[in-house]
Each structure stands twice: as structure tokens, then as C-alpha cells.
Design a protein around this motif. Structure first.
Motif, PDB file in Angstrom:
ATOM      1  N   ASP A  15       0.561  -1.037  -0.040  1.00 20.78           N
ATOM      2  CA  ASP A  15       0.020  -0.059   0.010  1.00 20.78           C
ATOM      3  C   ASP A  15       0.680   1.439  -0.014  1.00 20.78           C
ATOM      4  OD1 ASP A  15      -2.489  -1.497  -0.042  1.00 20.78           O
ATOM      5  OD2 ASP A  15      -2.429  -1.726   2.145  1.00 20.78           O
ATOM      6  N   HIS A  16       2.146   1.119  -0.261  1.00 22.76           N
ATOM      7  CA  HIS A  16       2.884   2.406  -0.355  1.00 22.76           C
ATOM      8  C   HIS A  16       2.847   3.048  -1.764  1.00 22.76           C
ATOM      9  CE1 HIS A  16       4.552   1.248   3.600  1.00 22.76           C
ATOM     10  NE2 HIS A  16       5.388   2.166   3.353  1.00 22.76           N
ATOM     11  N   GLN A  17       3.112   4.241  -1.926  1.00 24.66           N
ATOM     12  CA  GLN A  17       3.056   5.139  -2.901  1.00 24.66           C
ATOM     13  C   GLN A  17       4.198   4.654  -3.974  1.00 24.66           C
ATOM     14  OE1 GLN A  17       0.764   7.676  -3.958  1.00 24.66           O
ATOM     15  NE2 GLN A  17       1.849   7.038  -5.860  1.00 24.66           N
ATOM     16  N   VAL A  19       6.932   5.799  -6.784  1.00 24.80           N
ATOM     17  CA  VAL A  19       7.349   7.032  -7.331  1.00 24.80           C
ATOM     18  C   VAL A  19       8.395   6.828  -8.247  1.00 24.80           C
ATOM     19  CG1 VAL A  19       8.587   9.315  -7.100  1.00 24.80           C
ATOM     20  CG2 VAL A  19       7.052   8.294  -5.213  1.00 24.80           C
ATOM     21  N   ARG A  25       4.275  10.145  -9.206  1.00 18.55           N
ATOM     22  CA  ARG A  25       3.500   8.994  -8.518  1.00 18.55           C
ATOM     23  C   ARG A  25       2.883   8.337  -9.708  1.00 18.55           C
ATOM     24  NH1 ARG A  25       0.091  12.560  -4.813  1.00 18.55           N
ATOM     25  NH2 ARG A  25       0.366  13.980  -6.585  1.00 18.55           N
ATOM     26  N   CYS A  26       3.036   7.043  -9.591  1.00 16.83           N
ATOM     27  CA  CYS A  26       2.459   6.179 -10.631  1.00 16.83           C
ATOM     28  C   CYS A  26       1.839   4.856  -9.979  1.00 16.83           C
ATOM     29  CB  CYS A  26       3.660   5.747 -11.412  1.00 16.83           C
ATOM     30  SG  CYS A  26       4.935   5.058 -10.860  1.00 16.83           S
ATOM     31  N   LYS A  28       0.242   2.483  -6.251  1.00 17.47           N
ATOM     32  CA  LYS A  28       0.477   2.019  -5.050  1.00 17.47           C
ATOM     33  C   LYS A  28       0.938   0.553  -5.115  1.00 17.47           C
ATOM     34  CE  LYS A  28      -1.767   5.284  -2.272  1.00 17.47           C
ATOM     35  NZ  LYS A  28      -1.669   5.605  -1.058  1.00 17.47           N
ATOM     36  N   ALA A  88       7.899   6.021   0.483  1.00 20.00           N
ATOM     37  CA  ALA A  88       7.477   5.569  -0.665  1.00 20.00           C
ATOM     38  C   ALA A  88       8.394   4.779  -1.158  1.00 20.00           C
ATOM     39  CB  ALA A  88       7.188   6.770  -1.695  1.00 20.00           C
ATOM     40  N   HIS A  90      10.765   4.028  -4.344  1.00 22.22           N
ATOM     41  CA  HIS A  90      11.211   4.722  -5.452  1.00 22.22           C
ATOM     42  C   HIS A  90      11.708   3.854  -6.374  1.00 22.22           C
ATOM     43  CE1 HIS A  90      10.975   8.490  -3.259  1.00 22.22           C
ATOM     44  NE2 HIS A  90      11.204   7.659  -2.205  1.00 22.22           N
ATOM     45  N   ASP A 104      -3.657   7.887 -14.518  1.00 27.45           N
ATOM     46  CA  ASP A 104      -3.491   9.312 -14.444  1.00 27.45           C
ATOM     47  C   ASP A 104      -3.344   9.981 -15.804  1.00 27.45           C
ATOM     48  OD1 ASP A 104      -3.097   8.687 -11.783  1.00 27.45           O
ATOM     49  OD2 ASP A 104      -1.068   8.753 -11.855  1.00 27.45           O
TER      50      ASP A 104
END
Length: 119
Positions: A15-17, A19, A25-26, A28, A88, A90, A104
């Protein structure tokens, strides 16, 4: 935290974002793919992103309903692409290279019309 060493997958990744390498941000992390044999240490092989990846974590009737309306292929992000994990995850590649963030892109024109949206 770097990508080497021990990591609590449930708290440190799920559930982390995500990047990408351009700080976009792309998505989770919806699930993880583990590899290893019984009795051996397990390791993260890939991050799984998409509705179909997490529908096994919610009650079946709800999961089926969500999957029907938001069905999308699961995107598999190899663990080797992950550069760092902190608040996040990365990545070392762009969202486009990994086929992430398509939702998005689809909504960007509509959101751009909203005053103050930043687009």
C-alpha cells in the motif's frame, strides 16, 4: 532504507506510494511476489500493481464487483527496478517504461480544467 537487507513486507511495502525516476507518483503497491523454497529465506521478486493484484485481500463479493468495473491487467515491477524504500517506493525507471500510471494519463486532461489542479 535501501533495497538491501531485511524489510517487513506488510508494513514496509504494501500500500505504499510508488514514485518513478522522474518523481512521478504512479500507483501503489497492491501485492508482492515472493520467491524461495520451503525452509529457505524468502525474497521479494516483484511488486504487483493493479486491481487484480489486491482483489484477493478483500472479501470475494466486493472484489468481484470492483474487478468487473475497474478490471485491468496486473503490472509486474521487478524488484531490481526498486532503488529505495522509505515512505514511498522509489523506482529507477519511468512510469511509461514500466507501463504504470495509465489511469493518471487518462484523467489528466479533465483534471487540468479544474482551477488550482497544478496541470
Amino acid at each position: 532504507m535501501s533495497t538491501s537487507g531485511e524489510l517487513d513486507v506488510a508494513y514496509g511495502i504494501l500500500d505504499h506510494q510508488i514514485v518513478d525516476s522522474e518523481n512521478r507518483r504512479c500507483g501503489k503497491v497492491d501485492d508482492v511476489e515472493l520467491e524461495g523454497k520451503v525452509g529457505e529465506e524468502m525474497r521479494v521478486a516483484a511488486l504487483l500493481v493493479g486491481v487484480s493484484a489486491w482483489r484477493g485481500r478483500v472479501p470475494r463479493p466486493l472484489a468481484g464487483l470492483i474487478a468487473r468495473y475497474f478490471a485491468r491487467q496486473v503490472v509486474r515491477v521487478p524488484w531490481e527496478v526498486v532503488k529505495e524504500v522509505d515512505s514511498a517506493v522509489h523506482l529507477g525507471q519511468t512510469a511509461a517504461e514500466l507501463d504504470l500510471g495509465r489511469g493518471d494519463d487518462r484523467w489528466q486532461k479533465r483534471i487540468a480544467r479544474i482551477p488550482g489542479s497544478g496541470f
